[in-house]
Write an enzyme that holds these catalytic residues in place. Structure first.
Site, mmCIF file in Angstrom:
data_model
loop_
_atom_site.group_PDB
_atom_site.id
_atom_site.type_symbol
_atom_site.label_atom_id
_atom_site.label_comp_id
_atom_site.label_asym_id
_atom_site.label_seq_id
_atom_site.Cartn_x
_atom_site.Cartn_y
_atom_site.Cartn_z
ATOM 1 N N HIS A 1 2.105 2.560 9.355
ATOM 2 C CA HIS A 1 2.838 3.145 8.221
ATOM 3 C C HIS A 1 1.880 3.950 7.342
ATOM 4 O O HIS A 1 2.174 5.088 6.952
ATOM 5 C CB HIS A 1 3.503 2.001 7.439
ATOM 6 N N GLU A 2 0.707 3.372 7.027
ATOM 7 C CA GLU A 2 -0.242 4.042 6.126
ATOM 8 C C GLU A 2 -0.940 5.218 6.811
ATOM 9 O O GLU A 2 -1.209 6.240 6.177
ATOM 10 C CB GLU A 2 -1.276 3.041 5.592
ATOM 11 N N HIS B 1 1.190 8.087 6.568
ATOM 12 C CA HIS B 1 1.104 8.717 5.240
ATOM 13 C C HIS B 1 0.008 9.778 5.180
ATOM 14 O O HIS B 1 0.215 10.866 4.642
ATOM 15 C CB HIS B 1 0.792 7.676 4.162
ATOM 16 N N CYS C 1 8.615 1.424 1.129
ATOM 17 C CA CYS C 1 7.503 2.291 0.753
ATOM 18 C C CYS C 1 7.529 2.487 -0.758
ATOM 19 O O CYS C 1 8.601 2.719 -1.324
ATOM 20 C CB CYS C 1 7.649 3.638 1.461
ATOM 21 N N LEU C 2 6.353 2.400 -1.393
ATOM 22 C CA LEU C 2 6.301 2.572 -2.852
ATOM 23 C C LEU C 2 6.731 3.976 -3.264
ATOM 24 O O LEU C 2 7.127 4.190 -4.402
ATOM 25 C CB LEU C 2 4.881 2.276 -3.373
ATOM 26 N N GLY D 1 0.546 -2.074 0.705
ATOM 27 C CA GLY D 1 -0.263 -1.008 1.279
ATOM 28 C C GLY D 1 -0.105 0.265 0.467
ATOM 29 O O GLY D 1 0.958 0.506 -0.118
ATOM 30 N N GLN E 1 -0.411 8.916 -1.936
ATOM 31 C CA GLN E 1 0.682 8.401 -2.771
ATOM 32 C C GLN E 1 0.344 8.423 -4.258
ATOM 33 O O GLN E 1 1.225 8.268 -5.103
ATOM 34 C CB GLN E 1 1.065 6.984 -2.339
HETATM 35 NI NI NI Z 1 4.554 3.951 2.314
#
Ligand code: NI
Length: 171
Positions: free
Chosen positions: A136-137, A140, A94-95, A46, A51
């Site tokens: 989660h997204e 963000h 998370c990236l 995701g 990000q």
């Molecule tokens: Ni994330």
């Protein structure tokens, strides 16, 4: 298409609240293409536009985990319109917070309203990993990270660790 740089903790842009997309135009479609390329390359399941430093409410996702059989999902202006009282725990990563994983408790099921890739209104009812990933997204694009759902002790520890690592790179 282009692979873009993923911003990482403690980058302050991760705390910005992203702006709704007004028109799903060629620019937004190009952004979506770049996000998929960046997400697959990472690799991750995701990605939110913030990000890669873009403050637009756009999310890409692919939970298929099969390299030769992609199942790309796009959520523009996603909004949670219902969540279950029942909760579920998943180990999240998370990236933007690489190599850090912790269990997070969230509503087990959600209903999300969004625009699809063509700008058409859509709705999805999700449970399991998809429900967790959506939450989660959507966090963000509201400037919230999964570590915000952990205890203050754990959160402070990971923030400190990444701040230290960032300083080392600068030096
Ligand atoms: Ni994330």
């Amino acid at each position: 298409m282009a692979v873009r740089d993923i911003i990482k903790l403690p980058d302050k842009r991760l705390r910005l609240v992203s702006e709704p997309v007004k028109h799903v135009d060629a620019g937004v479609k190009k952004l979506i293409d770049d996000m998929f390329e960046t997400m697959y390359k990472a690799p991750g399941i995701g990605l939110a536009a913030i990000q890669i430093g873009v403050t637009k409410r756009v999310v890409t996702m692919d939970l298929s985990k099969k390299e030769d059989n992609h199942e790309p999902l796009v959520f523009i202006n996603p909004e949670i319109v219902w969540k279950s009282d029942e909760t579920a725990k998943y180990e999240e990563g998370c990236l933007s917070i690489p190599d850090y994983y912790e269990e997070v408790e969230r509503p087990a099921a959600v209903k999300v309203k969004y625009l699809d890739r063509d700008g058409k209104p859509a709705e999805i009812e999700a449970k399991g990993l998809l429900a967790t990933c959506l939450q989660h997204e959507i966090d963000h694009i509201n400037g919230v990270l999964f570590i915000d759902h952990l205890s203050k002790l754990k959160r402070d520890r990971v923030i400190k660790k990444f701040a230290k690592a960032a300083k080392k790179v600068e030096a």
